[in-house]
Design a protein around this motif. Structure first.
Motif, PDB file in Angstrom:
ATOM      1  N   LEU A 307       0.845  -1.440  -0.115  1.00 40.24           N
ATOM      2  CA  LEU A 307       0.053   0.046   0.060  1.00 40.24           C
ATOM      3  C   LEU A 307       0.857   1.119   0.014  1.00 40.24           C
ATOM      4  CD1 LEU A 307      -3.002  -0.816   2.525  1.00 40.24           C
ATOM      5  CD2 LEU A 307      -2.627  -0.963   0.036  1.00 40.24           C
ATOM      6  N   LEU A 308       1.400   1.473  -1.160  1.00 41.20           N
ATOM      7  CA  LEU A 308       2.264   2.742  -1.465  1.00 41.20           C
ATOM      8  C   LEU A 308       1.973   3.467  -2.592  1.00 41.20           C
ATOM      9  CD1 LEU A 308       6.077   1.982  -1.717  1.00 41.20           C
ATOM     10  CD2 LEU A 308       4.109   0.364  -2.520  1.00 41.20           C
ATOM     11  N   ASP A 309       2.598   4.473  -3.047  1.00 39.32           N
ATOM     12  CA  ASP A 309       2.251   5.362  -4.345  1.00 39.32           C
ATOM     13  C   ASP A 309       3.240   6.328  -4.316  1.00 39.32           C
ATOM     14  OD1 ASP A 309       1.706   6.820  -6.675  1.00 39.32           O
ATOM     15  OD2 ASP A 309      -0.127   5.751  -6.654  1.00 39.32           O
ATOM     16  N   PRO A 310       4.525   6.166  -4.860  1.00 35.27           N
ATOM     17  CA  PRO A 310       5.532   7.161  -4.770  1.00 35.27           C
ATOM     18  C   PRO A 310       5.203   8.441  -5.546  1.00 35.27           C
ATOM     19  CG  PRO A 310       6.409   5.318  -5.911  1.00 35.27           C
ATOM     20  CD  PRO A 310       4.986   4.718  -5.205  1.00 35.27           C
ATOM     21  N   TRP A 311       4.391   8.280  -6.631  1.00 36.15           N
ATOM     22  CA  TRP A 311       4.059   9.451  -7.401  1.00 36.15           C
ATOM     23  C   TRP A 311       3.314  10.282  -6.674  1.00 36.15           C
ATOM     24  CZ3 TRP A 311       4.438  12.943 -10.701  1.00 36.15           C
ATOM     25  CH2 TRP A 311       3.345  13.713 -11.116  1.00 36.15           C
ATOM     26  N   HIS A 312       2.241   9.903  -6.049  1.00 34.74           N
ATOM     27  CA  HIS A 312       1.179  10.706  -5.122  1.00 34.74           C
ATOM     28  C   HIS A 312       1.797  11.173  -4.131  1.00 34.74           C
ATOM     29  CE1 HIS A 312      -2.169  10.578  -7.814  1.00 34.74           C
ATOM     30  NE2 HIS A 312      -2.237   9.146  -8.110  1.00 34.74           N
ATOM     31  N   VAL A 313       3.041  10.641  -3.539  1.00 37.80           N
ATOM     32  CA  VAL A 313       3.657  11.227  -2.423  1.00 37.80           C
ATOM     33  C   VAL A 313       4.438  12.607  -2.917  1.00 37.80           C
ATOM     34  CG1 VAL A 313       5.598  10.754  -0.858  1.00 37.80           C
ATOM     35  CG2 VAL A 313       3.741   9.148  -1.049  1.00 37.80           C
ATOM     36  N   VAL A 314       4.745  12.339  -4.270  1.00 36.29           N
ATOM     37  CA  VAL A 314       5.649  13.647  -4.635  1.00 36.29           C
ATOM     38  C   VAL A 314       4.626  14.717  -5.288  1.00 36.29           C
ATOM     39  CG1 VAL A 314       7.042  14.276  -6.353  1.00 36.29           C
ATOM     40  CG2 VAL A 314       7.880  12.060  -5.322  1.00 36.29           C
ATOM     41  N   ARG A 315       3.784  13.952  -5.809  1.00 41.48           N
ATOM     42  CA  ARG A 315       2.864  15.213  -6.308  1.00 41.48           C
ATOM     43  C   ARG A 315       2.148  16.046  -5.477  1.00 41.48           C
ATOM     44  NH1 ARG A 315      -2.340  15.607  -6.045  1.00 41.48           N
ATOM     45  NH2 ARG A 315      -2.624  13.638  -5.277  1.00 41.48           N
ATOM     46  N   ALA A 316       1.853  15.330  -4.269  1.00 33.91           N
ATOM     47  CA  ALA A 316       1.048  16.040  -3.147  1.00 33.91           C
ATOM     48  C   ALA A 316       1.877  16.659  -1.986  1.00 33.91           C
ATOM     49  CB  ALA A 316       0.031  15.174  -2.577  1.00 33.91           C
TER      50      ALA A 316
END
Length: 436
Positions: A307-316
């Motif tokens: 359960l992780l998402d590196p893209w949305h971490v950077v985006r937000a």
């Protein structure tokens, strides 16, 4: 960690599997979105045997580790990169790669072996050795670690046993990526889990070891090998201290050094004995990175498992802290890290349900205690909480949750590898993190 969906009858026909595969896909997706290009569509290799009740797998004829490497590299968008992160599967390593703007790739993959799990514990070793012989015969540059854990993964035959196939030399697809798609002088960062476990080597099969249990259950090797009433079989091999299942083969590290040197790329290493150490150091790195870009760095997202998402971490503009397993010890370490950090105004927690209760599993109340460190907004994801600990949540649920977070524009410039590693050294020097 596996999900119950992987216990379906035809799931074991597909490979590669495991945490490393999920992280490689997430890394490729993050790079594609950041570059604004379509995500690559690469069909996963499958066993070539026909489906049906009597269909049997033949690894010698179907398993090609080189094809797996090509599939993993195929997750990356076109273009050149300023470096590469590869090594042990770890969510924080993928976040580090995202901050650097480079790909992350695993150095091993898992092969489900449900037939071995269906046997009793004493038969699991010989059955795993038979599988390993076929895999090793077709792929001389790999080793095979058969893992059998009836405690953590006992709810599904497909999840109780699996083989870890590790490369001893850089596969051809990785070599081509380094030679053709990295910019001159781009660094290579190897993340290495150097934890230990007891394994039983096979006298007649070079490159094969058998591992009973693992750290996922929160137990130690003696808990598996020295249980009351368990007597070793006459003539049985005694377990030996060995690298853990997440380790990087030392032969691959040396091969990478030689190849990278020949192509003008420096190699750096990050060594850790406990996954939580790297998670905390990367979270500190993200907060420093965000604040250097005039962001608050005060919104934390706690991810776990797949359960992780590196893209949305950077985006937000989020600070990520990744937990490998939902254990009491892991949540306790996270709590100590939070207690020693400047308070976060918002904390979102995504606890991946383990699939069954264990005494070592963190209860939901402890995850809620983690969220309570926030000064303004705290939330344990309702869907995860509803099915925790015995249910299942798909990996893409993290994306569904984090895509609702507002954008934090403009995007920050990528970190330089040397500066990032210097920060990791400062953050982790007292916690068992070594940067070479």
């Amino acid at each position: 960690m596996r999900r119950r969906a992987e216990a379906a009858g035809d799931v074991d026909l597909q490979w590669p599997t495991g945490l490393g595969t999920a992280l490689a896909v997430a890394s490729g997706r993050a790079l594609s979105y950041r570059r604004g290009v379509p995500r690559p569509v690469v069909a996963a290799p499958r066993w070539s045997t026909p489906r049906g009740r009597h269909a049997r797998r033949d690894p010698e004829n179907t398993l090609d580790a080189g094809a797996v490497a090509r599939w993993l590299v195929g997750q990356l968008p076109p273009g050149r990169f300023n470096g590469l992160v590869l090594g042990s599967p770890h969510g924080a390593a993928v976040h580090l790669a995202a901050a650097l703007g480079v790909p992350w790739l695993p150095v091993a993959f898992e092969l489900p072996t449900p037939d071995i799990a269906a046997a009793d514990g004493t038969a699991a070793g010989p059955a795993g050795e038979r599988l390993a012989r076929a895999v090793l015969a077709a792929n001389p540059d790999v080793t095979v670690r058969q893992v059998y854990d009836p405690v953590w993964r006992g709810w599904s035959p497909a999840a109780t046993a699996y083989a870890v196939v590790r490369w001893q030399r850089l596969p051809a697809a990785y070599r081509d990526l380094i030679a053709d798609r990295l910019r001159p002088g781009a660094p290579l960062v190897v993340t290495r889990d150097v934890s230990r476990w007891l394994t039983v080597p096979a006298a007649g099969t070079v490159g094969y070891t058998f591992q009973l249990g693992g750290p996922a259950a929160g137990l130690t090797p003696p808990d598996y090998y020295e249980r009351p009433g368990r007597e070793p079989e006459p003539g049985a091999e005694r377990p030996e201290d060995s690298d853990g299942e997440r380790s990087v083969d030392r032969g691959l590290v040396e091969d990478l050094r030689r190849y990278a040197s020949a192509h003008g790329h420096p190699v750096r290493q990050i060594l850790y004995r406990h996954p939580d150490v790297l998670s905390g150091a990367v979270a500190d790195l993200y907060r420093e990175w965000l604040r250097a870009g005039d962001r608050t760095g005060n919104r934390l997202v706690v991810e776990s498992g797949r359960l992780l998402d590196p893209w949305h971490v950077v985006r937000a503009g989020l600070v990520p802290y990744w937990c490998e397993y939902p254990l009491r010890s892991v949540v306790r370490t996270l709590s100590w890290w939070l207690a020693g950090s400047e308070p976060f105004t918002a904390i979102d927690v995504l606890p991946e349900p383990p699939g069954g209760p264990l005494p070592t599993t963190a209860p939901l109340a402890e995850w809620e205690g983690v969220a309570a460190f926030a000064t303004r907004f705290s939330r344990v994801d309702p869907r995860c909480a509803r099915v925790y600990p015995s249910g299942a949540v798909p990996a893409h649920h993290a994306t569904q949750v984090m895509r609702s977070f507002p954008h934090d524009l403009p995007y920050l410039p990528f970190l330089e590898a040397d500066a990032a590693l210097t920060t990791l050294t400062q953050r982790g020097q007292s916690d068992g993190l070594l940067v070479l």
